[in-house]
Structure formats: C-alpha cells, structure tokens
Design a protein around this motif. Structure first.
Motif, PDB file in Angstrom:
ATOM      1  N   SER A  93       0.827  -1.204   0.000  1.00 45.46           N
ATOM      2  CA  SER A  93       0.000   0.000   0.000  1.00 45.46           C
ATOM      3  C   SER A  93       0.858   1.249   0.000  1.00 45.46           C
ATOM      4  O   SER A  93       1.897   1.313   0.660  1.00 45.46           O
ATOM      5  N   ARG A  94       0.403   2.253  -0.746  1.00 50.09           N
ATOM      6  CA  ARG A  94       1.030   3.566  -0.693  1.00 50.09           C
ATOM      7  C   ARG A  94       0.458   4.348   0.483  1.00 50.09           C
ATOM      8  O   ARG A  94      -0.551   3.944   1.061  1.00 50.09           O
ATOM      9  N   ASN A  96      -1.422   6.782   0.645  1.00 46.05           N
ATOM     10  CA  ASN A  96      -2.822   7.186   0.506  1.00 46.05           C
ATOM     11  C   ASN A  96      -3.775   5.998   0.600  1.00 46.05           C
ATOM     12  O   ASN A  96      -4.948   6.106   0.261  1.00 46.05           O
ATOM     13  N   ASN A  97      -3.279   4.850   1.072  1.00 50.46           N
ATOM     14  CA  ASN A  97      -4.071   3.630   1.257  1.00 50.46           C
ATOM     15  C   ASN A  97      -4.482   2.974  -0.057  1.00 50.46           C
ATOM     16  O   ASN A  97      -5.358   2.119  -0.057  1.00 50.46           O
ATOM     17  N   ASP A  98      -3.880   3.386  -1.156  1.00 54.53           N
ATOM     18  CA  ASP A  98      -4.099   2.724  -2.439  1.00 54.53           C
ATOM     19  C   ASP A  98      -3.333   1.406  -2.399  1.00 54.53           C
ATOM     20  O   ASP A  98      -2.111   1.388  -2.508  1.00 54.53           O
ATOM     21  N   MET A  99      -4.060   0.302  -2.212  1.00 53.26           N
ATOM     22  CA  MET A  99      -3.438  -0.996  -1.981  1.00 53.26           C
ATOM     23  C   MET A  99      -3.495  -1.857  -3.242  1.00 53.26           C
ATOM     24  O   MET A  99      -4.514  -1.930  -3.910  1.00 53.26           O
ATOM     25  N   ARG A 100      -2.361  -2.522  -3.514  1.00 56.14           N
ATOM     26  CA  ARG A 100      -2.297  -3.463  -4.626  1.00 56.14           C
ATOM     27  C   ARG A 100      -2.009  -4.860  -4.075  1.00 56.14           C
ATOM     28  O   ARG A 100      -1.135  -5.021  -3.241  1.00 56.14           O
ATOM     29  N   PHE A 101      -2.781  -5.832  -4.590  1.00 59.61           N
ATOM     30  CA  PHE A 101      -2.717  -7.187  -4.078  1.00 59.61           C
ATOM     31  C   PHE A 101      -1.955  -8.114  -5.029  1.00 59.61           C
ATOM     32  O   PHE A 101      -1.988  -7.921  -6.261  1.00 59.61           O
TER      33      PHE A 101
ATOM     34  N   TYR B  31     -12.304   6.037   5.428  1.00 58.70           N
ATOM     35  CA  TYR B  31     -11.892   5.504   4.133  1.00 58.70           C
ATOM     36  C   TYR B  31     -12.742   4.290   3.770  1.00 58.70           C
ATOM     37  O   TYR B  31     -12.990   3.416   4.606  1.00 58.70           O
ATOM     38  N   TYR B  33     -13.534   1.480   0.232  1.00 62.74           N
ATOM     39  CA  TYR B  33     -12.926   0.974  -1.006  1.00 62.74           C
ATOM     40  C   TYR B  33     -13.858  -0.034  -1.673  1.00 62.74           C
ATOM     41  O   TYR B  33     -14.625  -0.720  -1.006  1.00 62.74           O
ATOM     42  N   TYR B  35     -13.337  -3.285  -4.379  1.00 64.26           N
ATOM     43  CA  TYR B  35     -12.435  -4.166  -5.110  1.00 64.26           C
ATOM     44  C   TYR B  35     -13.257  -5.167  -5.907  1.00 64.26           C
ATOM     45  O   TYR B  35     -14.384  -5.500  -5.552  1.00 64.26           O
ATOM     46  N   LEU B  43      -7.110  -9.222  -5.827  1.00 65.29           N
ATOM     47  CA  LEU B  43      -8.114  -8.159  -5.751  1.00 65.29           C
ATOM     48  C   LEU B  43      -7.582  -6.923  -6.458  1.00 65.29           C
ATOM     49  O   LEU B  43      -6.410  -6.567  -6.305  1.00 65.29           O
ATOM     50  N   LEU B  45      -8.348  -2.787  -7.096  1.00 59.69           N
ATOM     51  CA  LEU B  45      -9.062  -1.639  -6.569  1.00 59.69           C
ATOM     52  C   LEU B  45      -9.813  -0.930  -7.683  1.00 59.69           C
ATOM     53  O   LEU B  45      -9.232  -0.556  -8.710  1.00 59.69           O
ATOM     54  N   TYR B  48     -11.975   4.317  -4.527  1.00 60.22           N
ATOM     55  CA  TYR B  48     -11.911   4.480  -3.096  1.00 60.22           C
ATOM     56  C   TYR B  48     -12.337   5.897  -2.718  1.00 60.22           C
ATOM     57  O   TYR B  48     -12.438   6.793  -3.576  1.00 60.22           O
ATOM     58  N   GLU B  59      -7.343   1.153  -9.628  1.00 59.01           N
ATOM     59  CA  GLU B  59      -6.622   0.500 -10.723  1.00 59.01           C
ATOM     60  C   GLU B  59      -7.520   0.190 -11.923  1.00 59.01           C
ATOM     61  O   GLU B  59      -7.088   0.268 -13.077  1.00 59.01           O
ATOM     62  N   ASN B  99      -3.650   1.479   8.096  1.00 57.49           N
ATOM     63  CA  ASN B  99      -3.771   0.858   6.772  1.00 57.49           C
ATOM     64  C   ASN B  99      -4.645  -0.387   6.787  1.00 57.49           C
ATOM     65  O   ASN B  99      -4.956  -0.922   5.732  1.00 57.49           O
ATOM     66  N   GLN B 101      -7.486  -2.675   6.419  1.00 51.62           N
ATOM     67  CA  GLN B 101      -8.784  -2.598   5.775  1.00 51.62           C
ATOM     68  C   GLN B 101      -9.653  -3.760   6.236  1.00 51.62           C
ATOM     69  O   GLN B 101      -9.197  -4.900   6.301  1.00 51.62           O
TER      70      GLN B 101
END
Lengths: 111, 112
Positions: A93-94, A96-101, B31, B33, B35, B43, B45, B48, B59, B99, B101
């Motif tokens: 996660s960056r 800004n909470n932009d998370m990539r899985f 926050y 989101y 997905y 998953l 995104l 958000y 994404e 962080n 979630q």
C-alpha cells in the motif's frame, strides 16, 4: 501490470510443516505490506503486516520477513495446521491507502 | 458492530442492465474501497473514498461509478453491465490513521 507478484499459486504442506509464500514489489512508494487470509465465501481478513523500517515481524505462528533492498517479502507459517488451509494474499500500500494485491496462494495443509 | 455489510450476496444481470451494489459500515471509518476479485488475479481496486463527498479512481475504474454522500455508505454503480464485469465484488473500510482494511462478505455478480 502486476505491481505485486506472488508465488507459488498453490501450496500443499503436511500438518506441522512450514508454509512459505513469497512476494515481490516494484514501486518504492509502497510503505505498508500486509498479508490477508481468505476462507471460501468470505472476505479477506488481515493476518499480519509490516512496514519497511523493520526486517521481520512475528505474531504467534506467523512471521513476515522483509528485504527492502531486494523489494521482497515473505510469509512463514510455522507448525501449519489444517485450519490454516485458505487463500493468502500479500499486498502493498502507498501512503494514501491505495493498496495493490498479489494474485493469491491457495494453501492446503494435509492432516 | 456489524462491520462492513454488502447487499446483495448474489446477482445475475443481463448484458446492458444496470445495478447498484450497496456497502455500509458502522465503524465510523473515513476511508472506504471497492475491489473486484477474479480467479487467479487477486483483488483489484476499483474506486476508493477518503470521506463523504470525496472519491478517487483505483486501478480498474472503467465501467463503474461511485458516490459517497455519508460516512457509512459507499454504493458502486454499474451502468451498462458487460460479461467482463462478472466477478466477486468486495467493499472495505479503514481509519485514515491505519492501513488495516476491513472487508465485507462480498457480492457475486454474473453478467450473461
């Protein structure tokens, strides 16, 4: 492109053994690296997480190892149990909470 | 606390139909989101939101819209359903200072 690469896709371990799942990332802006556990029909749930200023974090049977220079991190499950059978996702996660899985690893622990 | 709730659990749509996936959280998280989870793909995104009235693309936002009028609710809108939108959709929420979630149980959507 996949920003977080996870391997293996599937893993079979005997009860009592060690399960190891690996992840690699590319973006150095990531500052939070969690592992999520997902059981069939359920949403993912946070298992353990680490920040890049630490090289290892342990919670019970679960340990994250983090190698900042290699941009890799891994999950170790000690004394694996049949109840650990699930799909595991690493993520990054960056701020800004932009998370990539990652794509996920299906773990099966045989009794 | 119920946590993050999503409705419906399952839905079948015809190509070109529209629908709204509902998401509500009772943890007072700023926050939220959305997905989508496809087999073997993890998953991804979609959108958000960092607070009421504020949304941002993730994404894979194409084909979706969101709104955030309250802290609790974050609906996801599909305007013209396509087979490529067949997936399991998860809503999640978190505190700004954390962080971690928290995920809902998911909505399984099939577009035929």
């Amino acid at each position: 492109q996949q920003q977080v690469k996870q391997s293996p896709q599937s893993l079979i371990v005997q009860k009592g053994g060690i399960s190891i799942i690996n992840c690699a990332y590319e973006n150095t802006a990531f500052d939070y690296f969690p592992w999520y556990q997902q059981f069939p029909g359920k949403g993912p749930a946070l298992l353990i997480a680490i920040r890049p200023d630490v090289s290892e974090k342990k919670e019970g049977r679960f340990t994250i190892s983090f190698n900042k220079s290699a941009k890799q991190f891994s999950l170790h499950i000690m004394d694996s149990q049949p109840g650990d059978s699930a799909t595991y996702f690493c993520a990054a996660s960056r701020p800004n909470n932009d998370m990539r899985f990652g794509a996920g690893t299906r773990l099966t622990v045989k009794p | 606390n119920a946590g993050v709730t999503q409705t419906p659990k399952f839905r079948i749509l015809k190509i070109g139909q529209s629908m709204t996936l509902q998401c509500t959280q009772d943890m007072n998280h700023n926050y939220m989101y959305w997905y989508r989870q496809d087999p073997g793909m993890g998953l991804k995104l979609i959108y958000y939101s960092v607070g009421a009235g504020i949304t941002d693309k993730g994404e894979v936002p194409n084909g979706y819209n969101v709104s955030r009028s309250t802290t609790e609710d974050f609906p996801l809108r599909l305007e013209l359903a396509a087979p490529s939108q067949t997936s399991v959709y998860f809503c999640a929420s978190s505190y700004p200072s954390s962080n971690e979630q928290f995920f809902g149980p998911g909505t399984r959507l099939t577009v035929l």
